[in-house]
Design an enzyme around this catalytic site. Structure first.
Site, short mmCIF file in Angstrom:
data_model
loop_
_atom_site.label_atom_id
_atom_site.label_comp_id
_atom_site.label_asym_id
_atom_site.label_seq_id
_atom_site.Cartn_x
_atom_site.Cartn_y
_atom_site.Cartn_z
N ARG A 75 0.87 -1.40 -0.01
CA ARG A 75 -0.09 -0.10 0.07
C ARG A 75 0.76 1.19 0.06
O ARG A 75 1.69 1.43 1.03
CB ARG A 75 -0.82 -0.08 1.21
N VAL A 132 -4.32 -11.54 1.39
CA VAL A 132 -5.50 -12.45 2.06
C VAL A 132 -6.43 -12.87 0.88
O VAL A 132 -6.86 -11.90 0.00
CB VAL A 132 -6.20 -11.37 2.99
N ASP A 238 -12.90 4.23 8.31
CA ASP A 238 -13.90 3.96 6.98
C ASP A 238 -14.47 2.77 7.26
O ASP A 238 -14.28 1.66 6.44
CB ASP A 238 -12.71 3.87 5.88
N ASP A 256 -7.80 -0.77 5.33
CA ASP A 256 -8.02 0.79 5.01
C ASP A 256 -8.26 1.48 6.57
O ASP A 256 -9.39 1.82 6.64
CB ASP A 256 -9.14 0.79 4.39
N GLU A 258 -6.80 4.38 7.10
CA GLU A 258 -6.70 5.91 6.81
C GLU A 258 -7.43 6.78 7.58
O GLU A 258 -6.89 7.94 8.14
CB GLU A 258 -6.93 5.99 5.29
N1 LIG Z 1 -3.79 -7.49 2.31
C1 LIG Z 1 -4.65 -7.56 1.27
N2 LIG Z 1 -4.91 -8.83 0.86
C2 LIG Z 1 -5.84 -8.86 -0.21
N3 LIG Z 1 -6.07 -8.19 -1.09
C3 LIG Z 1 -5.95 -6.72 -0.75
C4 LIG Z 1 -5.47 -6.39 0.49
N4 LIG Z 1 -5.36 -5.16 0.81
C5 LIG Z 1 -5.75 -4.51 -0.14
N5 LIG Z 1 -6.30 -5.37 -0.93
C6 LIG Z 1 -7.31 -5.30 -2.09
O1 LIG Z 1 -7.08 -3.87 -2.59
C7 LIG Z 1 -8.59 -3.15 -2.60
C8 LIG Z 1 -8.20 -1.73 -1.93
O2 LIG Z 1 -7.77 -1.81 -0.61
P1 LIG Z 1 -8.09 -0.60 0.35
O3 LIG Z 1 -9.49 -0.55 0.63
O4 LIG Z 1 -7.03 -0.94 1.50
O5 LIG Z 1 -7.53 0.56 -0.31
P2 LIG Z 1 -8.16 2.12 -0.60
O6 LIG Z 1 -7.15 2.93 -1.54
O7 LIG Z 1 -7.91 2.84 0.77
O8 LIG Z 1 -9.43 2.00 -1.17
P3 LIG Z 1 -10.86 3.09 -0.96
O9 LIG Z 1 -10.00 4.29 -0.80
O10 LIG Z 1 -11.56 2.93 -2.29
O11 LIG Z 1 -11.29 2.50 0.15
C9 LIG Z 1 -9.22 -4.00 -1.62
O12 LIG Z 1 -10.45 -3.72 -1.75
C10 LIG Z 1 -8.70 -5.51 -1.76
O13 LIG Z 1 -9.37 -5.80 -3.13
MG LIG Z 2 -10.80 0.89 0.79
#
Ligand SMILES: Nc1ncnc2c1ncn2[C@@H]1O[C@H](COP(=O)(O)OP(=O)(O)OP(=O)(O)O)[C@@H](O)[C@H]1O
Ligand SMILES: [Mg+2]
Length: 372
Positions: A75, A132, A238, A256, A258
């Site tokens: 990330r 995961v 969130d 997430d 944040e």
């Molecule tokens: N540890 C993980 N294992 C598997 N998939 C993951 C993992 N972390 C994130 N993902 C994938 O990435 C996507 C986005 O992750 P996350 O929600 O943390 O990001 P984001 O940029 O904050 O998204 P948003 O702003 O749309 O909520 C998740 O929906 C999932 O499909």
């Molecule tokens: Mg997210």
């Protein structure tokens, strides 16, 4: 599935200009990994998925070291030139929250590898976690338009609801970690600090452009209706099903962090209910049934109270506040789309808020009258 306003707006909100080049990322990660691992390591595969993810970048990575293939997710904070949604990203803070909850609770979380606050390697701070396997309720198209959740049966959705609220209650029961969450300023309550930070965010995003009269009215309403607060906890922020990976309808990873904050638990419960209403309202506007009996306000409140042993208070306030938070984020996302030339400034700035009718009726106190 027909294209709707909402799906187009979601696409608009993810300008391709903000994407990093996968080849460049792969090279840089291959250079970085051996020092993290403390020995030889190779990057086998790297992907930049386009699914969920509007703020940070999520990279999918397979890497070899110690004779094993490791399935990872990286990330990364957004690059400044991508005109990020939020003014600041503290990836290391997110890492420390997950670390704290992993160490002190049974919350389903991804396995943590490393946090890299130095932007030298990838141009921005990042952290690495285990990948995961499982399913996430999609945002684009929203899961209410047709997804594994609409195809599931009522018992499966009830299982998901109960297990999700168990997870939420477990997070709220955790000790508040030291020196991780921003404390309120002197004389401020945690909720007042939360509102102040949202207002600062709105001021930042509306500086030098027409503001939203509806959002400004929302802030006045919030200031006039601030309730007495329940004991503050670590809130996920969130807190929505679209940020959970499920396997057989049970959470296997909460993602997430944040928006995590110190504040009343009602913030999270209301956000969970509201985000489903947001998608449900869009679905009904498109003439589709959606999931009208899923994550119903009264069911969520009753179930959460039973599991946590805490009575929830002033949900009308917190649900309206959730709609306001979402309006500010939506406003910001539309400003960004305008910046990238992917949307036009509307004649009425309130039209930048997809759920303006919902927020208006919540402010008028009439929204819930029409919800089954
Ligand atoms: N540890 C993980 N294992 C598997 N998939 C993951 C993992 N972390 C994130 N993902 C994938 O990435 C996507 C986005 O992750 P996350 O929600 O943390 O990001 P984001 O940029 O904050 O998204 P948003 O702003 O749309 O909520 C998740 O929906 C999932 O499909
Ligand atoms: Mg997210």
């Amino acid at each position: 599935m027909p294209e709707t306003e909402s799906t187009r707006d979601s696409e608009v909100a993810r300008p391709t200009a903000s994407r990093r080049d996968p080849k460049w990322l792969r090279t840089r990660l291959a250079e970085w990994l051996p020092q993290a691992v403390g020995g030889p390591a190779t990057v086998r595969h790297l992907e930049v998925p386009s699914a969920n993810g509007m703020s940070s970048e999520t990279l999918v990575l397979d890497a070899d070291w110690d004779g094993d293939v490791h399935q990872l997710v990286v990330r990364v904070a957004p690059l400044p030139e991508s005109d990020p949604v939020f003014p600041a990203y503290d990836l290391d803070r997110q890492f420390r929250i997950i670390e704290h909850l992993s160490a002190t609770t049974d919350t389903a979380l991804p396995q943590l590898y490393w946090s890299e606050p130095d932007p030298a390697a990838l141009g921005a701070p990042f952290f690495v976690m285990g990948r995961v396997e499982g399913l996430v309720p999609p945002d684009v198209m929203p899961y209410t338009f047709g997804s594994w959740l609409t195809e599931a049966d009522d018992a499966q959705r009830a299982l998901l609801t109960g297990k999700t609220l168990e997870t939420l209650a477990m997070i709220h029961a955790a000790d508040v970690p030291d020196n991780v969450l921003d404390p309120p300023s002197p004389g401020e309550t945690p909720l007042q600090a939360h509102v102040r930070r949202l207002r600062d965010f709105y001021r930042w995003t509306s500086a030098g452009r027409p503001g939203s009269p509806l959002i400004e009215r929302g802030f006045r309403w919030v200031a006039e209706h601030l309730p007495d607060e329940s004991t503050p906890v670590l809130t996920w922020g969130d807190a929505r099903i679209g940020n959970i990976i499920y396997r057989d309808f049970v959470p296997v990873a909460v993602l997430d962090w944040e928006m995590a904050a110190y504040g009343p638990r009602e913030l999270d419960v209301a956000w969970l209910i509201f985000l489903h209403r947001f998608f449900q309202d869009l679905t009904e506007m498109a003439g589709l049934p959606g999931l009208p009996t899923f994550l119903r306000r009264d069911d969520v409140v009753r179930t959460y109270e039973r599991i946590s042993g805490h009575e929830l208070r002033d949900l009308d306030f917190y649900l309206t506040y959730a709609a306001l938070i979402h309006a500010v984020v939506m406003f910001r996302i539309q400003c960004r789309a305008i910046h990238f030339g992917q949307a036009e400034q509307p004649a009425y700035t309130d039209d930048m808020i997809m759920h303006r009718a919902t927020l208006e009726s919540m402010l008028a106190g009439t929204y819930w009258e029409h919800i089954r």
